[in-house]
Design an enzyme around this catalytic site. Structure first.
Site, PDB file in Angstrom:
ATOM      1  CD  GLU A  93      -3.009   1.227   0.419  1.00 57.95           C
ATOM      2  OE1 GLU A  93      -2.844   0.791  -0.680  1.00 57.95           O
ATOM      3  OE2 GLU A  93      -3.896   1.709   0.791  1.00 57.95           O
ATOM      4  CB  THR A 150      -4.158   8.045  -2.990  1.00 58.27           C
ATOM      5  OG1 THR A 150      -5.237   6.992  -3.227  1.00 58.27           O
ATOM      6  CG2 THR A 150      -3.964   8.144  -1.704  1.00 58.27           C
TER       7      THR A 150
HETATM    8  N1  HSE Z   1      -7.251   7.837   4.143  1.00 56.78           N
HETATM    9  C1  HSE Z   1      -6.537   7.881   2.847  1.00 56.78           C
HETATM   10  C2  HSE Z   1      -7.121   9.077   2.243  1.00 56.78           C
HETATM   11  C3  HSE Z   1      -7.437   6.717   2.012  1.00 56.78           C
HETATM   12  O1  HSE Z   1      -8.022   9.741   2.408  1.00 56.78           O
HETATM   13  O2  HSE Z   1      -6.074   9.911   1.436  1.00 56.78           O
HETATM   14  C4  HSE Z   1      -6.692   6.420   0.617  1.00 56.78           C
HETATM   15  O3  HSE Z   1      -5.600   5.612   0.502  1.00 56.78           O
END
Ligand code: HSE
Length: 317
Positions: free
Chosen positions: A133, A185
């Site tokens: 990840e 992301t």
């Molecule tokens: N918590 C993360 C974000 C989830 O909102 O960037 C995405 O990987």
């Protein structure tokens, strides 16, 4: 003696953040999910990619692939003396806010561990999943933890003992719509503020506490209101999500209690209290995107109380 030669593992899509709980809350969905097949490879103790199906050729085929990174970490942890071959069956859209990279990483690790006869516990597998990840979206466990363990997870750190399971209300249904725009992301994190005022911190902390309280009481309307109380992340990311404000209205007019961005987006997640409502709300959201000329996929599902599962093992005598 029978030896395992092949394992197929499934890991579910996940909704990270639950609105107000940035990087610390996440839940596993019953569907969809990714499947990874692990088979024995050569003498070199590393993971090789056989094929990826369902990604339209978009994912890396080399050692940067999240499933390969995770599997290699696990092989090192196991001090393996032979390699594995992986085939990835992608059912999750990429860069969609449904934890696509986490699902592939988790399915790969669970499959490889099973191929070796399950020497490690689920908890032991977390570091390998996180490694994959991290290669694509950062070292946070709010997708990986629910994909691996299932349910609704509170991520207070990146060690397994810091992942806490929260109650899953039986009537918590989710309607999801994924517009056909990619929101990587890394981009969605780059737009976030580096600092927040103290009073915002207090409100955000209160919002997370309200989510947890609502989950313990099984109170869906309060849960949805608390999830929506995010005043830090959504305002910074809203411009990346097509028609977010309109979609919230559409979902609520169709009976949703609330709507939040799923993970880093652009999937939107509406909180509903029945399967019929979730279906109606998913259809209404898709219809609205259709009318705006935005292609989308809509679905409705429940929280998966278990995480990744082994679907099938092949063996020979
Ligand atoms: N918590 C993360 C974000 C989830 O909102 O960037 C995405 O990987």
């Amino acid at each position: 003696m029978t030896a395992i030669t092949r394992v197929d593992a499934f890991a579910p899509a996940t909704v990270a953040n639950l609105g107000v709980g940035f990087d610390i809350l996440g839940l596993a969905l019953q569907a969809p999910g990714d499947i990874v097949r692990a088979e024995w490879g050569g003498d070199d103790p590393c993971a090789a990619l056989v094929a990826i199906e369902g990604d339209n050729g978009l994912l890396p085929r080399d050692a940067k692939n999240t499933a390969i990174v995770s599997a290699n970490h696990l092989l090192k942890t196991l001090k393996a003396r032979r390699g594995v071959n992986l085939t990835i069956y992608k059912h999750l859209p990429l860069a969609s806010g449904l934890g696509s990279s986490a699902a592939s990483a988790v399915a790969a690790v669970v499959a490889v561990n099973a191929l070796f006869g399950e020497p490690l516990t689920r908890a032991d597998l977390l570091p390998s999943c996180l490694e994959g990840e991290a290669a694509v979206s950062g070292y946070h466990a709010d997708n990986v933890a629910p994909a691996l363990f299932g349910g609704i997870t509170l991520v207070t750190g990146t060690s397994a003992h810091q992942i806490l399971q929260l109650p899953v209300p039986a009537d918590l249904h989710l309607a999801l719509v994924t517009p056909d725009v990619a929101v990587p992301t890394a981009l969605a994190r780059a737009v976030l503020p580096k600092e927040v005022p103290l009073r915002t911190l207090v409100a955000q902390t209160a919002g997370v506490a309200r989510v947890i309280d609502a989950l313990y009481r099984g109170d869906i309307p309060s849960l949805a209101a608390a999830m929506e109380s995010d005043s830090v992340i959504e305002p910074a990311r809203a411009h990346l999500m097509p028609r977010l404000a309109e979609m919230r209205l559409i979902a609520k007019n169709a009976g949703a209690y609330g709507l939040v961005i799923s993970g880093a987006g652009p999937t939107l997640c509406a909180v509903c209290a029945s399967a019929a409502a979730a279906q109606r709300i998913a259809e209404a959201m898709k219809k609205h995107y259709d009318a705006a000329g935005i292609a989308s996929a809509a679905r409705h599902t429940l929280v998966a109380t278990g995480g990744a599962v082994i679907l099938e093992t092949g063996s020979e005598k």
